[in-house]
Design an enzyme around this catalytic site. Structure first.
Site, PDB file in Angstrom:
ATOM      1  N   LYS A 108       2.630   2.244  -5.154  1.00  0.00           N
ATOM      2  CA  LYS A 108       3.271   1.841  -6.375  1.00  0.00           C
ATOM      3  C   LYS A 108       2.421   2.220  -7.580  1.00  0.00           C
ATOM      4  O   LYS A 108       3.049   2.246  -8.638  1.00  0.00           O
ATOM      5  CB  LYS A 108       3.635   0.501  -6.059  1.00  0.00           C
ATOM      6  CG  LYS A 108       4.549   0.083  -4.964  1.00  0.00           C
ATOM      7  CD  LYS A 108       4.876  -1.296  -4.993  1.00  0.00           C
ATOM      8  CE  LYS A 108       3.550  -2.272  -4.583  1.00  0.00           C
ATOM      9  NZ  LYS A 108       3.172  -1.982  -3.120  1.00  0.00           N
ATOM     10  N   ASP A 141       0.812  -1.153   0.086  1.00  0.00           N
ATOM     11  CA  ASP A 141       0.041   0.018   0.105  1.00  0.00           C
ATOM     12  C   ASP A 141       0.788   1.375  -0.008  1.00  0.00           C
ATOM     13  O   ASP A 141       0.468   2.406   0.434  1.00  0.00           O
ATOM     14  CB  ASP A 141      -1.008  -0.114   1.161  1.00  0.00           C
ATOM     15  CG  ASP A 141      -1.510  -1.230   1.313  1.00  0.00           C
ATOM     16  OD1 ASP A 141      -2.320  -1.635   0.459  1.00  0.00           O
ATOM     17  OD2 ASP A 141      -1.677  -1.684   2.415  1.00  0.00           O
ATOM     18  N   GLN A 168       2.379  -5.828  -3.419  1.00  0.00           N
ATOM     19  CA  GLN A 168       2.568  -5.650  -1.949  1.00  0.00           C
ATOM     20  C   GLN A 168       3.738  -5.157  -1.455  1.00  0.00           C
ATOM     21  O   GLN A 168       4.118  -4.230  -2.088  1.00  0.00           O
ATOM     22  CB  GLN A 168       2.312  -7.144  -1.585  1.00  0.00           C
ATOM     23  CG  GLN A 168       1.001  -7.739  -1.806  1.00  0.00           C
ATOM     24  CD  GLN A 168       1.014  -9.448  -1.837  1.00  0.00           C
ATOM     25  OE1 GLN A 168       1.978  -9.796  -2.600  1.00  0.00           O
ATOM     26  NE2 GLN A 168      -0.012  -9.938  -1.161  1.00  0.00           N
ATOM     27  N   GLY A 210      -4.039  -4.383  -4.607  1.00  0.00           N
ATOM     28  CA  GLY A 210      -5.015  -3.498  -5.473  1.00  0.00           C
ATOM     29  C   GLY A 210      -3.958  -2.378  -5.495  1.00  0.00           C
ATOM     30  O   GLY A 210      -3.413  -1.533  -4.608  1.00  0.00           O
ATOM     31  N   HIS A 211      -3.634  -1.726  -6.836  1.00  0.00           N
ATOM     32  CA  HIS A 211      -2.857  -0.609  -7.181  1.00  0.00           C
ATOM     33  C   HIS A 211      -3.755   0.386  -7.593  1.00  0.00           C
ATOM     34  O   HIS A 211      -4.702   0.350  -8.751  1.00  0.00           O
ATOM     35  CB  HIS A 211      -1.840  -0.882  -8.181  1.00  0.00           C
ATOM     36  CG  HIS A 211      -0.633  -1.589  -7.784  1.00  0.00           C
ATOM     37  ND1 HIS A 211       0.540  -2.053  -8.339  1.00  0.00           N
ATOM     38  CD2 HIS A 211      -0.377  -2.394  -6.334  1.00  0.00           C
ATOM     39  CE1 HIS A 211       1.212  -2.875  -7.757  1.00  0.00           C
ATOM     40  NE2 HIS A 211       0.660  -2.915  -6.347  1.00  0.00           N
TER      41      HIS A 211
END
Length: 434
Positions: A30, A27, A236, A54-55
């Site tokens: 990125k 988180d 991650q 999730g990006h």
């Protein structure tokens, strides 16, 4: 050309695979930074993880959460590779693609290629994930329940299904064999569910997946590296790495720079820059050690200002001050060449800001991150004056408040690596490059 004896030997100057990865517990932001960096790279590749990561991308005033698709997908002319180190859920992949097509009209099929060696997540992988967590009770790891761990377990146990299996005539038989194995495990755990509820939807999603270019990733990547720089995108964060993270509160893949070699099929000498992404503070989702976690109003303020809720799960993130002991550890094991600091704007308005510069472990001061996740760690802080200015308008390091500039300089000196990019807001343009 090299001259060897009387022969002329051609000298090939290979392009490089640059890597961008998270240095904390995920988180870190990125997604935004890969989206910003992709203007320099015609090829972007995901090398590990799955739909648990999730990006968040902010594009033309809208927000998108990318789970399995690389973050360069909204850049025109960029090829995005789903590497062999990724575990791919066809249902999630289809939903993600359709959402992007519906909301942006982007030609997704022209921008994504998928490794035939990538492993598939079955519906029963997700059920098995839930069954395992339920069986652990209070000792649960904090899984996102996306089937990631069980899928990687099947991979290392040499039982998994890959994308190339979906091209075989007996694919449904292979699916049933693995599904039956999962059902037996789920029943032994006493977990109640319908293991066949998503069979049809899953096979339809597999057919959708097969409409994308499916490639031999290792050949594809190495061929492109002959004349094209590439960016490998990690999911991650380093502290969730299965080997070097806060075991057992980790993910099931290698989230480090070395994972890019394994997850894409490239040799270590082809790695160029290693971009290490960190927040100006720390967050963590789920269970596990977090030395600088704040349980007071300051922690709540960080969560509120930073909108610290999981992009995929929606779970509130634990928040705390930046931990330089942990950050230097991550920089060391990844060989980071350039640091990227995200969410510095969130710290605006705090009277005092703290940096953890050492630990007290069992009464002894140390700057070594402990391997034992059960170790009692007390952070030792260095304090800095805060700032109140709105930094989202800043576009150079010189225009930053003096306190923030000193904060960054202290980090650079402690870590020994320069901060080359500072994010001062969520949008692409709210970024300072050095």
């Amino acid at each position: 050309m090299w001259v060897v004896g009387t022969k002329l030997i051609p000298l090939y100057i290979m392009s490089k695979l640059d890597v961008v990865l998270g240095l904390q517990w995920g988180d870190e932001g990125k997604g935004k930074i890969v989206d910003v960096l992709t203007r320099q790279y015609p090829v972007v590749a995901r090398f590990q993880g799955g739909p648990n990561a999730g990006h968040s991308i902010h594009y033309e005033g809208r927000s998108f959460v990318l789970r399995s698709i690389p973050s360069g997908v909204l850049r025109e002319g960029t090829v995005n590779i789903v590497g062999n180190g990724v575990v791919l859920d066809p249902i999630a992949f289809k939903g993600e693609c359709e959402e992007l097509i519906n909301k942006t009209g982007a030609p997704i099929r022209e921008r994504i290629v998928v490794s035939r060696r990538a492993h598939l997540i079955l519906p029963t992988h997700r059920l098995l994930d839930a069954a395992n967590e339920a069986a652990l009770g209070k000792a649960k790891i904090g899984s996102t329940l996306k089937g990631i761990g069980p899928a990687y377990n099947d991979k290392t146990g040499r039982k998994g299904l890959r994308v190339c299996d979906a091209l075989a005539e007996d694919f449904k038989d292979r699916y049933k064999t693995l599904q039956d194995r999962h059902i037996q495990q789920i029943e032994r755990l006493g977990f109640q569910c319908d293991p066949h509820a998503q069979d049809q939807e899953w096979f339809e999603a597999v057919e959708y997946l097969k409409t994308f270019p499916i490639v031999d990733c290792e050949y594809y990547v190495n061929e492109r590296l002959k004349d094209t720089d590439m960016l490998a995108e990690g999911a991650q964060g380093t502290m969730l790495d299965v080997d070097y993270g806060t075991f057992p509160f980790v993910t099931s893949s290698s989230t480090m720079c070395g994972g890019a070699c394994i997850g894409l099929g490239v040799a270590p000498q082809k790695i160029g820059k290693v971009w290490g992404v960190f927040k100006a503070y720390c967050t963590r989702v789920g269970n596990g050690p977090f030395p600088t976690e704040l349980f007071d109003e300051t922690g709540e303020k960080l969560r509120a200002l930073g909108h610290e809720f999981g992009a995929v799960t929606g779970r509130p993130r634990r928040c705390g001050w930046l931990d330089l002991v942990q950050l230097r550890y991550s920089v060391m094991i990844n060989g980071v060449t350039d640091l990227i600091m995200m969410k510095s704007d969130v710290l605006s308005g705090f009277d005092t800001i703290k940096l953890c510069t050492s630990y007290m472990v069992n009464g002894v001061e140390t700057d070594v991150y402990p391997a034992d996740s059960a170790a009692e760690v007390v952070p030792v802080y260095t304090e800095f004056p805060g700032w109140t200015e709105d930094i989202t308008v800043c576009r150079t390091r010189a225009s930053l408040p003096k306190s923030l500039a000193e904060y960054i300089a202290f980090i650079e000196k402690y870590i020994g690596v320069p901060v080359k990019i500072v994010s001062v807001g969520p949008d692409r343009d709210e970024t300072i490059f050095e």
